[in-house]
Motif scaffolding. Structure first.
Motif: not given
Lengths: 282, 262
Positions: A27-37, A128-138, A236-243
């Protein structure tokens, strides 16, 4: 995965499928990707043209995608050019908004944060959300390695690969089997997002930073130039939206209540089949 | 067959629902983040400090921006922002070919002084072919020639409490409350970086007015807005709280990140 209780004959058992850390990071990623997009599209609007190479061609042409507004006898029209092919995208890309008050911008207001042109705020939100996405990935990577999620649930087995053709057939017919583990198409698409698209979008994002480029010049080399990296970031953004679109579609088709419950509470109702009952044996 | 038809309809409804929620999501729900005093924005802006400290930690202070070969100069340097300042002071200098131009170095320095253009040109110079990355997203490769800023800083001598270098410029910008002079600032790491120069030459010729004549700063590990044009004063400070709106630069005062290495 533990089994909660025996259920009615029409349903398989309820299993604890998703660990807390998997659900939290999801869910953190879901929020991150929404704002990042949406902030990313705001940033893109500051110069809605993508190029190949190190620089942007103003005195020569190395553009692969551009969105612009052009004057025509019928008024302003939006034009999107992809690899030399021009499309009239009036109302969406290039020119959008109402007919009385048209807005000349690449991506329409409904798809950007903020809605109006504000590159500075777009950047603040994006980083901000780029940092959060990377931290969450780690965190996810460490936890999933430790708790066996990577090995047990995500690594395709030999049997998965053997089942690949039949799994594709089942998906095409919208016939879903709710097993204890992910099916092979799930495993492959999740691995593609987590181990290909996420690293690609992070690395190409970093390559756009002139500071990072000074410290790690090989990044620019790997992607074939800063502007190519920007183009790949967009791709890569486009492929993530497709996913995302396929992912949400699958959730809805496979039973949104059960799927959402498993990603919120962790509990998932499996299909009644002999494999599941075999696992119930002590 | 009917089962497939049903699921196809389901698919369409699903797709439409997904798409519309995405579109509705943007709109103006998050426009409040534009307000510079919003508490949420203050939290988000912390990420910029993280970026600044992470980059300073991970990247050597002397790490050079990539320099390119002559063959990569494929076009003129694209002028952006101010391209023809109209302040009286600047017009007078320009009419005289910048013969009366003086760069003044002031603030927290031991020996404040002025430099004429010919004095700057007669000092040891550095020429570099680098990529200019605009915050908008585009890049352009050009050859810059100028006096290393570190040399000027050594000549004037910094006081111990000097922390930032501020560049004051002749060009004015409209910041919604009227025209204000452009200014920028950087830390001493960027100021002393070997590629940080006071450029007076572009692609083998005198720096044109459109690109910042007579002097434009190049800070090669930062975005374009950190390359102030038409510079007249270099001021060493321990804080820029008292300047403009206190954020350390014209664009920073309007909400852009002070650290422009990203």
């Amino acid at each position: 995965m533990s089994i909660a209780h025996e259920s009615a004959a029409s349903q398989g058992p309820l299993i604890y499928r998703q660990a807390l850390i998997t659900r939290l990071t999801h869910w953190t990623w879901a929020v991150c990707l929404f704002f990042l997009l949406l902030s990313g599209l705001q940033i893109f609007n500051a110069h809605p043209t993508l190029y190949i190479g190190n620089q942007s061609g103003f005195g020569f042409d190395n553009a692969v995608l551009s969105m612009r507004a052009v004057d025509t006898p019928h008024g302003a029209e939006g034009r999107t050019t992809i690899l030399g092919h021009e499309f009239n995208t009036t109302g969406v890309f290039g020119v959008s908004g109402s007919a009385d008050d048209p807005s000349y911008r690449g991506i329409p207001a409904a798809l950007t944060i903020p809605s109006y042109r504000d590159l500075a705020t777009g950047r603040v939100v994006h980083f901000f959300f780029a940092w959060l996405l990377v931290a969450t990935l780690i965190i996810w990577l460490t936890a999933s390695f430790a708790n066996g999620h990577l090995r047990r649930d995500l690594t395709p087995t030999r049997r998965d690969l053997e089942n690949f053709p039949s799994d594709v057939r089942d998906h095409v017919r919208f016939r879903f089997h709710h097993g204890n583990s992910y099916n092979v198409l799930q495993k492959l698409s999740y691995c593609a997002v987590l181990f290909v698209l996420f690293p690609l979008i992070i690395a190409t994002g970093l390559t756009m930073s002139p500071g990072i480029d000074a410290g790690f010049p090989w990044l620019v080399e790997v992607f074939g130039g800063r502007q190519t990296a920007r183009t790949l970031h967009f791709l890569a953004m486009f492929l993530l939206v497709l996913f995302f679109v396929v992912h949400v579609m699958m959730v809805l088709l496979a039973g949104p209540f059960n799927e959402l419950r498993s990603m919120i509470t962790g509990w998932y109702r499996t299909s009644p089949d002999k494999n599941a009952s075999e696992e119930e044996k002590p | 067959m009917s089962k497939i038809m049903l699921t196809r309809r389901k698919l369409l409804v699903t797709g439409a629902a997904g798409a519309s929620s995405l579109v509705l999501g943007g709109c103006d729900t998050f426009d409040f983040l534009s307000q510079n005093d919003s508490a949420a924005r203050a939290v988000l802006e912390k990420a910029n400090d993280l970026t600044y400290h992470a980059q300073r930690l991970l990247i050597r202070n002397g790490a050079l921006a990539t320099e390119y070969s002559e063959t990569e100069i494929r076009q003129g340097q694209r002028p952006n922002g101010s391209t023809d300042p109209q302040t009286n002071e600047y017009l007078t200098l320009k009419d005289n070919g910048f013969a009366d131009y003086r760069l003044s170095v002031t603030g927290l320095v031991e020996r404040p002084r002025n430099y004429s253009l010919s004095e700057l040109r007669n000092m040891p110079s550095r020429t570099q072919i680098t990529r200019h990355d605009c915050v908008e997203g585009w890049s352009c490769i050009a050859k810059w020639t100028g006096t290393p800023l570190s040399r000027i800083l050594d000549e004037v001598g910094l006081k111990p409490n000097a922390r930032f270098v501020v560049f004051h410029c002749y060009d004015k910008y409209d910041d919604n409350a009227g025209a204000v002079p452009y200014y920028e600032s950087c830390d001493l790491v960027d100021a002393r970086h070997p590629q940080t120069i006071l450029a007076y030459g572009l692609n083998g010729e005198s720096l044109p007015v459109a690109n910042g004549a007579p002097i434009r700063v190049r800070i090669e590990r930062a975005l374009g807005y950190k390359q102030p044009k038409y510079v007249h004063t270099i001021e060493l400070v321990d804080s820029f709280a008292h300047m403009g709106r206190g954020k350390g630069g014209f664009w920073e005062d309007l909400g852009y990140d002070w650290y422009a290495g990203i």
